[in-house]
Enzyme design. Structure first.
Site, short mmCIF file in Angstrom:
data_model
loop_
_atom_site.label_atom_id
_atom_site.label_comp_id
_atom_site.label_asym_id
_atom_site.label_seq_id
_atom_site.Cartn_x
_atom_site.Cartn_y
_atom_site.Cartn_z
N GLU A 96 0.82 -1.21 0.00
CA GLU A 96 0.00 0.00 0.00
C GLU A 96 0.86 1.27 0.00
OE1 GLU A 96 -2.99 -0.64 3.02
OE2 GLU A 96 -3.95 -2.15 1.77
N SER B 145 0.84 0.81 8.61
CA SER B 145 1.02 0.30 9.98
C SER B 145 1.75 -1.03 10.02
CB SER B 145 -0.34 0.21 10.69
OG SER B 145 -1.21 -0.58 9.93
N HIS C 189 -18.72 -9.32 4.43
CA HIS C 189 -17.37 -8.82 4.68
C HIS C 189 -16.71 -9.68 5.75
CE1 HIS C 189 -14.44 -5.71 6.40
NE2 HIS C 189 -13.97 -6.10 5.24
N GLU D 256 -13.37 -9.43 7.47
CA GLU D 256 -12.06 -8.91 7.87
C GLU D 256 -11.46 -9.95 8.80
OE1 GLU D 256 -9.93 -6.05 7.28
OE2 GLU D 256 -8.78 -7.57 8.36
N HIS E 244 -8.78 -8.02 0.15
CA HIS E 244 -8.00 -6.83 0.48
C HIS E 244 -6.77 -7.25 1.28
CE1 HIS E 244 -10.48 -3.14 -0.56
NE2 HIS E 244 -10.97 -4.15 -1.23
N GLU E 245 -5.69 -6.58 1.01
CA GLU E 245 -4.38 -6.85 1.63
C GLU E 245 -3.82 -8.25 1.38
OE1 GLU E 245 -6.93 -5.91 4.06
OE2 GLU E 245 -6.67 -3.82 3.54
N GLU F 276 -9.13 4.44 -0.28
CA GLU F 276 -9.32 4.72 1.15
C GLU F 276 -8.22 5.63 1.71
OE1 GLU F 276 -9.34 0.59 2.20
OE2 GLU F 276 -7.27 0.62 2.87
C1 NOJ Z 1 -8.83 -2.32 4.86
C2 NOJ Z 1 -9.60 -2.47 3.60
O1 NOJ Z 1 -8.82 -2.13 2.49
C3 NOJ Z 1 -10.81 -1.59 3.69
O2 NOJ Z 1 -11.52 -1.59 2.49
C4 NOJ Z 1 -11.67 -2.04 4.85
O3 NOJ Z 1 -12.73 -1.13 5.00
C5 NOJ Z 1 -10.86 -2.07 6.14
N1 NOJ Z 1 -9.64 -2.76 5.96
C6 NOJ Z 1 -11.63 -2.76 7.26
O4 NOJ Z 1 -11.72 -4.12 6.99
CA CA Z 2 -6.37 -1.80 2.42
#
Ligand code: NOJ
Ligand code: CA
Length: 703
Positions: free
Chosen positions: A174, A197, A413, A415, A483-484, A508
Site C-alpha cells: 500500500e 502500519s 465482509h 475482515e 484486500h491486503e 481509502e
Molecule cells: C482495509 C480495507 O482495504 C478496507 O476496504 C476495509 O474497509 C478495512 N480494511 C476494514 O476491513
Molecule cells: Ca487496504
C-alpha cells in the site's frame, strides 16, 4: 593476446555460456520473431539466459537457479535435452477486458541433470509480447523435498532505465510509487515515513514485482511473476551499481527458508513483458496466458457487478465498524455498551439497499456487521471475529428478506485482521452461513500482522491460504474480493470467482492519510494491475474531507470528472460506487455515468498512454455496440485528441462527455463537471481538456 581482451576474458567466460559449455546454447524465438530467449550453460554448468526484443538486448546474460538445502540447483549441470514446441489457441475468459484471448507461443524445455542424475527443467515460453520461464523438478528417484533458501534468477538490465516501483515490503503493497532511475532505487524514505502500519521493509534496495521500466529508446519492460502458488512472492533485490535485479523470495517464519516444496514441483513463472511503447504493456495478456485454464466447471453464477456499501462512511469518520463503545468506556461502565455510531445497523443498511435497488446496483457491501470489531486493530490476536454472528442491531433475517425483495444482494465482509488460522477454522461455517442468507460475494481482508506469528502477507504459507480461499469460495459458489493479499499474478484465469484484489494503495488512503498523488492511477495499470483487477473503489464526489469535519485536511487528489474516468481506465469486473448515497443524489446528472458504465467488456483499446502521466482507454460493452472512454492525467493539465476510429463504420453514436468543467483543478477546484452531448461516427475526433489531476469519461451509445 591484447591486454584488454585478456582482462575481459574471465568475465566473458562467466557471462557468455557459448564460450564455454559448447553445444549448450539454445535460442527460442517468439512466433512473430519479436522476442527471443537464449539459454546456455557456462563451464561450471551454471545456467544463464538472455532476452532480446526487436533486435536489441532487453535482459543481458543473467543467472538462473536456486540454492536449496538438499540440492545444488544452480551449477554442475549438464544438458540432457532441449526440445521445442509451438502452441496456438484462443480461449474465452469468463469476464474481462476482451472477449477472446490468443495464447500463442513457442516453448523450450531445457532439461538438465546434475552429477547425481537429478533432473532440473527450465521451461521457457517466447511470446511476441514477452517471455516467461519457470523451474520444474519432476518426480524422480531422489529426496522428494526441496527446501529453497534462495532463488538465483537475475535480470541484467542494459541501461539505467526509468523505473516505477514500490519497496519490497513483506507485508504491504500500500505504498505510493516512486519514479527513479534503477541506480537510484532506495527504500530509506519509505522506512522513515513508515506510512503503513504493518509495513516490513528489510532491504533498502528491494522492490516488489511487477516493476515497470522504460529504456532510453522508449522500450517498456515489466518484470513480474505469473501463477504464484506454494512459493514466496517474487521481490527483486536491486544491484544499483550493475543495474541488475536478483530474485528475492519472501521468507517463511523460519527466516532462513524461502519455501519448502515436494516433487513434482514447479515454480511460478518469471515473466518479462516487452513493448515498444507504454500502451503495449497495458494490452499484454502474457501474465494471464501463463496461468492455467479455468478450474471451475459451471461458471454461470460468476457475475461481474457494480456495488455500493456501508464503507466510505467509516473511512471518513461518520460511523464505526464496531458496535461496542471503546474498551475504556466499557471498563468505566463495567458492561458492554454501544457507541451509538455503528454503521451496519438495520435501518442504515436498508437505506443502501434502497439506493442500490433504485439506481441499478447489484450488491451492497456491509462492513462491521459481525462480532469482533472492538479487538480487530493492532492486537495481533487470534480468535477476534465471528463470521456467522451479527451484531445485535444488524437483523440478518430481515435484511436478507429486504434485499431479496429489492432485487439486490448483500456482499459479506470477512475482515480476518490476519488471524488466519481462526478464519480457516470458520471458513466452511462462514460460507454456509452466506449461502443460507443468499449471499454470493465476500470481501475478505488481512489488516495487521499475520498469525501464525512470523509469517508474512507475501510468504509461501499465506500464498497457499489465498488460493485455499479462492478454491473453497468457488466450491460454495461465492465470488471473492481480497484486500491486503499478495499481489495477484493472473490467478483469475484459473479461478474467475476471485474477481478482484486490493493489494495496492486504494482510494481509502485519500480519506485518512496524505493520500494518493494525482499520478497514482496513471501508474497502477502499468504495475500492480498487470497481475489482475483491483478493487480501487472509485467514484468519490465529495472529494474534500473537510465536508465531514472542518478540521480535516485530507482530500481525494483528483477532480470529480477523473473519478468517473477511473471506471474505464482501472479495469475490474467488480467496481464500487464508493461515495455516500446522499453525495450521489446531489449530483444525479454526473452519477449517470457510473450507472451506465459496464464492468464486462468485449474489446479494449489503449488509445494513448505514458506511464505515470496519462492513459486514454476505450472499451466496448459486452454483447453490445456501445463504447466507453476514460481519459486521465497526472498533476499536469493536458489536451488530448482521440480518434474514434475504433467505432464500426456506418453507425451513429450519441456521445455523452463528462469533462472537467471550467477552471477545474484537483486541488483548488475539483468539483466542476461539464456534461455535453453530440452525435459522432467512425473517423470523428474527440478533443478533451483534462485539468490538473483531471480526466474525462465518455459514453458512446449506438443509435
Ligand atoms: C482495509 C480495507 O482495504 C478496507 O476496504 C476495509 O474497509 C478495512 N480494511 C476494514 O476491513
Ligand atoms: Ca487496504
Amino acid at each position: 593476446m591484447n591486454r584488454f581482451l585478456f582482462l575481459l576474458l574471465p568475465f566473458l567466460y562467466l557471462l557468455a555460456p557459448t564460450l564455454s559449455a559448447q553445444g549448450t546454447l539454445r535460442t527460442l524465438h517468439s512466433p512473430g520473431k519479436l522476442s527471443s530467449i537464449s539459454i546456455g550453460l557456462n563451464k561450471s554448468g551454471e545456467p544463464f539466459y538472455k532476452i532480446n526484443y526487436r533486435g536489441k538486448t532487453a535482459v543481458d546474460w543473467s543467472r538462473l537457479g536456486f540454492d536449496t538445502k538438499e540440492y545444488k540447483l544452480h551449477s554442475g549441470f549438464s544438458l540432457r535435452s532441449a526440445s521445442t514446441s509451438t502452441h496456438d489457441d484462443t480461449w474465452t475468459p469468463v469476464w474481462g477486458e476482451v472477449a477472446q484471448i490468443r495464447d500463442h507461443y513457442n516453448e523450450l524445455e531445457y532439461r538438465l541433470s546434475d552429477a547425481t542424475g537429478c533432473t532440473f527443467i527450465i521451461r521457457c515460453r517466447a511470446y511476441d509480447e514477452g517471455v516467461g520461464f519457470r523451474y520444474e523438478l519432476p518426480r524422480q528417484d531422489c529426496t522428494p523435498t526441496v527446501t529453497i533458501t534462495d532463488e538465483r534468477t537475475e535480470f541484467q538490465m542494459t541501461g539505467d532505465h526509468t523505473a516505477w516501483w514500490i519497496p519490497g515490503d513483506y507485508d504491504s503493497n500500500e505504498h505510493v510509487y516512486s519514479t527513479t532511475a534503477i541506480s537510484a532505487i532506495d527504500n530509506v524514505w519509505y522506512n522513515r515515513e513508515h506510512a503503513i502500519s504493518t509495513q516490513h521493509i528489510v532491504k533498502m534496495k528491494n522492490v516488489q514485482t511487477p516493476i515497470t521500466m522504460k529504456t532510453a529508446d522508449g522500450t517498456h519492460i515489466a518484470l513480474a511473476e505469473a501463477a504464484l502458488a506454494d512459493f514466496g512472492a517474487l521481490h527483486l533485490e536491486t544491484d544499483v551499481k550493475n543495474l541488475k535485479f536478483k530474485a528475492f523470495l519472501i521468507p517463511s517464519a523460519d527466516s532462513t527458508v524461502k519455501s519448502v516444496n515436494t516433487m513434482p514441483f514447479h515454480s511460478p513463472w518469471r515473466a518479462v513483458l516487452l513493448s515498444k511503447d507504454a500502451a503495449g504493456i497495458l494490452r499484454s495478456k502474457l501474465i494471464l496466458n501463463l496461468n492455467e485454464p479455468c478450474k471451475i466447471k459451471d461458471v454461470s453464477w460468476i457475475k461481474p457487478q457494480k456495488y455500493v456499501g456501508v464503507w466510505w462512511e467509516m473511512h471518513v469518520g461518520l460511523a464505526t465498524w464496531d458496535y461496542e463503545a471503546t474498551a475504556d468506556m466499557m471498563a468505566a461502565t463495567g458492561r458492554e455498551v454501544k457507541n451509538g455510531r455503528h454503521g451496519a445497523n438495520t435501518a442504515n443498511v436498508k437505506r443502501y439497499i434502497d439506493f442500490a435497488s433504485k439506481y441499478g446496483f447489484d450488491g451492497v457491501l456491509v462492513e462491521g456487521w459481525n462480532l469482533g470489531w472492538k479487538d480487530w486493530f493492532g492486537k495481533w490476536k487470534d480468535e477476534v471475529f465471528d463470521f456467522a454472528k451479527p451484531y445485535p442491531d444488524f437483523d440478518m433475517d430481515e435484511l436478507s428478506r429486504y434485499a431479496k425483495e429489492k432485487g439486490v444482494k448483500i456482499i459479506a465482509h470477512h475482515e480476518t485482521s490476519s488471524a488466519v488460522p481462526s478464519y480457516e477454522r470458520q471458513m466452511d461455517a462462514a460460507y454456509a452461513y452466506m449461502n443460507k442468507y443468499g449471499q454470493n460475494a465476500v470481501k475478505t481482508g488481512y489488516v495487521g500482522k499475520i498469525i501464525p506469528k512470523g509469517e508474512w502477507h507475501d510468504g509461501q504459507w499465506m500464498n497457499n491460504h489465498y488460493l485455499r480461499v479462492a478454491e473453497r469460495t468457488a466450491q460454495n459458489r461465492i465470488m471473492v474480493d481480497m484486500h491486503e493479499p499478495v499481489r495477484p499474478s493472473g490467478w483469475h484465469r484459473s479461478w474467475p470467482n476471485w474477481m478482484a484484489c486490493e493489494a495496492a494503495r486504494g482510494q481509502e488512503f485519500n480519506a485518512w492519510s496524505t493520500g494518493n498523488p494525482p499520478e497514482h492511477e496513471c501508474i497502477l495499470p502499468f504495475t500492480r494491475i498487470l497481475g489482475g483487477p483491483m478493487d480501487y473503489t472509485p467514484g468519490i464526489f465529495e472529494v474534500r474531507m473537510s465536508a465531514y469535519d472542518p478540521n480535516k485536511k485530507e482530500v481525494v487528489h483528483t477532480t470529480v470528472a477523473k473519478q468517473l474516468a477511473l471506471y474505464v481506465t482501472l479495469y475490474s469486473p467488480l467496481q464500487m460506487a464508493a461515495d455516500l448515497p446522499e453525495n450521489y443524489e446531489k449530483r444525479l446528472d454526473v452519477f449517470q455515468f457510473i450507472r451506465d458504465v459496464p464492468v464486462d467488456w468485449d474489446d479494449t483499446r489503449i488509445l494513448d498512454a505514458a506511464v505515470g502521466d496519462y492513459i486514454s482507454t476505450a472499451r466496448r460493452q459486452k454483447g453490445t455496440h456501445n463504447w466507453f472512454v476514460g481519459s486521465i492525467t497526472d498533476e499536469n493539465p493536458r489536451n488530448t485528441t482521440l480518434k474514434l476510429d475504433f467505432l464500426p463504420a456506418g453507425k451513429t453514436y450519441e456521445a455523452t462527455i463528462y469533462a472537467d468543467g471550467a477552471g477545474a483543478h484537483w486541488e483548488s477546484n475539483p468539483y466542476p463537471v461539464s456534461i455535453s452531448k453530440r452525435k459522432v461516427r467512425k473517423g470523428d475526433t474527440l478533443s478533451l481538456q483534462l485539468a490538473a489531476g483531471g480526466g474525462a469519461a465518455v459514453s458512446l451509445i449506438a443509435q
